[in-house]
Scaffold this motif. Structure first.
Motif, PDB file in Angstrom:
ATOM      1  N   UNK A  68       0.844  -1.202   0.000  1.00  0.00           N
ATOM      2  CA  UNK A  68       0.000   0.000   0.000  1.00  0.00           C
ATOM      3  C   UNK A  68       0.874   1.246   0.000  1.00  0.00           C
ATOM      4  N   UNK A  69       1.942   1.238   0.813  1.00  0.00           N
ATOM      5  CA  UNK A  69       2.874   2.378   0.819  1.00  0.00           C
ATOM      6  C   UNK A  69       3.500   2.528  -0.569  1.00  0.00           C
ATOM      7  N   UNK A  70       3.956   1.419  -1.147  1.00  0.00           N
ATOM      8  CA  UNK A  70       4.590   1.460  -2.472  1.00  0.00           C
ATOM      9  C   UNK A  70       3.660   2.079  -3.501  1.00  0.00           C
ATOM     10  N   UNK A  71       2.426   1.625  -3.527  1.00  0.00           N
ATOM     11  CA  UNK A  71       1.466   2.123  -4.515  1.00  0.00           C
ATOM     12  C   UNK A  71       1.094   3.580  -4.261  1.00  0.00           C
ATOM     13  N   UNK A  72       0.816   3.910  -3.007  1.00  0.00           N
ATOM     14  CA  UNK A  72       0.391   5.276  -2.684  1.00  0.00           C
ATOM     15  C   UNK A  72       1.497   6.305  -2.941  1.00  0.00           C
ATOM     16  N   UNK A  73       2.718   5.993  -2.520  1.00  0.00           N
ATOM     17  CA  UNK A  73       3.817   6.945  -2.703  1.00  0.00           C
ATOM     18  C   UNK A  73       4.143   7.073  -4.190  1.00  0.00           C
ATOM     19  N   UNK A  74       4.159   5.946  -4.905  1.00  0.00           N
ATOM     20  CA  UNK A  74       4.442   5.997  -6.344  1.00  0.00           C
ATOM     21  C   UNK A  74       3.380   6.793  -7.078  1.00  0.00           C
ATOM     22  N   UNK A  75       2.121   6.624  -6.689  1.00  0.00           N
ATOM     23  CA  UNK A  75       1.044   7.400  -7.314  1.00  0.00           C
ATOM     24  C   UNK A  75       1.203   8.879  -6.967  1.00  0.00           C
ATOM     25  N   UNK A  76       1.475   9.160  -5.707  1.00  0.00           N
ATOM     26  CA  UNK A  76       1.671  10.547  -5.244  1.00  0.00           C
ATOM     27  C   UNK A  76       2.799  11.227  -6.018  1.00  0.00           C
ATOM     28  N   UNK A  77       3.848  10.466  -6.330  1.00  0.00           N
ATOM     29  CA  UNK A  77       5.012  11.003  -7.033  1.00  0.00           C
ATOM     30  C   UNK A  77       4.862  10.956  -8.551  1.00  0.00           C
ATOM     31  N   UNK A  78       3.717  10.503  -9.035  1.00  0.00           N
ATOM     32  CA  UNK A  78       3.472  10.469 -10.476  1.00  0.00           C
ATOM     33  C   UNK A  78       4.337   9.463 -11.212  1.00  0.00           C
ATOM     34  N   UNK A  79       4.720   8.388 -10.543  1.00  0.00           N
ATOM     35  CA  UNK A  79       5.591   7.388 -11.151  1.00  0.00           C
ATOM     36  C   UNK A  79       4.746   6.221 -11.672  1.00  0.00           C
ATOM     37  N   UNK A  80       4.274   6.376 -12.891  1.00  0.00           N
ATOM     38  CA  UNK A  80       3.409   5.369 -13.502  1.00  0.00           C
ATOM     39  C   UNK A  80       4.099   4.012 -13.577  1.00  0.00           C
ATOM     40  N   UNK A  81       5.382   4.003 -13.950  1.00  0.00           N
ATOM     41  CA  UNK A  81       6.094   2.743 -14.057  1.00  0.00           C
ATOM     42  C   UNK A  81       6.094   1.990 -12.723  1.00  0.00           C
ATOM     43  N   UNK A  82       6.375   2.690 -11.635  1.00  0.00           N
ATOM     44  CA  UNK A  82       6.415   2.042 -10.321  1.00  0.00           C
ATOM     45  C   UNK A  82       5.023   1.587  -9.884  1.00  0.00           C
ATOM     46  N   UNK A  83       4.007   2.367 -10.194  1.00  0.00           N
ATOM     47  CA  UNK A  83       2.636   1.943  -9.882  1.00  0.00           C
ATOM     48  C   UNK A  83       2.335   0.640 -10.612  1.00  0.00           C
ATOM     49  N   UNK A 161      12.423   5.090   0.445  1.00  0.00           N
ATOM     50  CA  UNK A 161      12.875   4.253  -0.670  1.00  0.00           C
ATOM     51  C   UNK A 161      12.061   4.569  -1.923  1.00  0.00           C
ATOM     52  N   UNK A 162      10.734   4.714  -1.772  1.00  0.00           N
ATOM     53  CA  UNK A 162       9.926   4.996  -2.950  1.00  0.00           C
ATOM     54  C   UNK A 162      10.131   6.412  -3.465  1.00  0.00           C
ATOM     55  N   UNK A 163      10.403   7.368  -2.603  1.00  0.00           N
ATOM     56  CA  UNK A 163      10.786   8.693  -3.114  1.00  0.00           C
ATOM     57  C   UNK A 163      12.060   8.566  -3.952  1.00  0.00           C
ATOM     58  N   UNK A 164      13.001   7.778  -3.484  1.00  0.00           N
ATOM     59  CA  UNK A 164      14.271   7.562  -4.178  1.00  0.00           C
ATOM     60  C   UNK A 164      14.056   6.873  -5.528  1.00  0.00           C
ATOM     61  N   UNK A 165      13.379   5.750  -5.549  1.00  0.00           N
ATOM     62  CA  UNK A 165      13.237   4.978  -6.782  1.00  0.00           C
ATOM     63  C   UNK A 165      12.303   5.690  -7.770  1.00  0.00           C
ATOM     64  N   UNK A 166      11.262   6.364  -7.255  1.00  0.00           N
ATOM     65  CA  UNK A 166      10.377   7.151  -8.126  1.00  0.00           C
ATOM     66  C   UNK A 166      11.155   8.299  -8.771  1.00  0.00           C
TER      67      UNK A 166
END
Length: 178
Positions: A68-83, A161-166
């Motif tokens: 849930x954290x991975x999906x929410x942070x990736x969505x928040x950061x606009x990272x479609x690939x990570x979502x 981590x998701x801020x970093x990878x996004x």
């Protein structure tokens, strides 16, 4: 297409090729993020260690919360690939399509208890530019709900981590056709 040239398997160091080989055998391809990280062995192995310890190993947080954290942070950061990647991972971990879509609709749409929503909202705030404004009282509130210090630190580490990878994915245009 990525904004920089990503290495192919043959151009990777032998140590990274050892990590890539099982992925290639299982899926037939390497993702852009793998290739990007493979540009530098130190960055690759530091990132791989985070993935193993934060996301894949059993920890104090459930896989449901971590995804849930991975999906929410990736969505928040606009990272479609990570979502997209984490939608697949969440399915592999047993989350239903409905549960995944519920997460992507936002925390208020999620059918989880108040305690989980509080931690997820905290992670969203922690991922933002103004995370320095988080107060001790906000952490104390999570602890009063039953979250331990270790769980809160782990949730923030996964958020970071998701801020970093996004950031890596977004800056280098990974997962975009142009």
């Amino acid at each position: 297409m990525a904004h920089i040239k990503l290495p192919e398997f043959e151009e990777m160091t032998p140590a990274i090729q050892d990590k890539a080989r099982p992925i290639l055998e299982k899926t037939g391809k390497l993702g852009d993020i793998f290739k990007l990280l493979a540009l530098d062995e130190k960055i690759y192995f530091a990132t791989d260690g985070m993935i193993q310890k934060y996301l894949l190993d059993e920890t104090t947080l459930s896989y449901d919360i971590k995804e849930a954290i991975a999906l929410l942070i990736s969505k928040e950061n606009g990272c479609k690939m990570c979502v997209d990647v984490h939608k697949s991972i969440a399915k592999m971990l047993g989350l239903s399509e409905e549960k995944i879509e519920e997460i992507l609709q936002g925390i208020d749409s999620m059918n989880v208890d108040t305690k989980d929503k509080a931690l997820l909202n905290f992670c969203i705030k922690a991922s933002g530019k103004e995370n320095y404004k988080i107060l001790k009282e906000e952490i104390d509130s999570l602890k009063q709900m039953g979250w331990s210090d270790v769980q809160i630190v782990e949730a923030v580490a996964i958020t970071g981590y998701f801020n970093y990878i996004n950031t890596l994915s977004n800056v280098f245009g990974l997962g975009h056709s142009n």
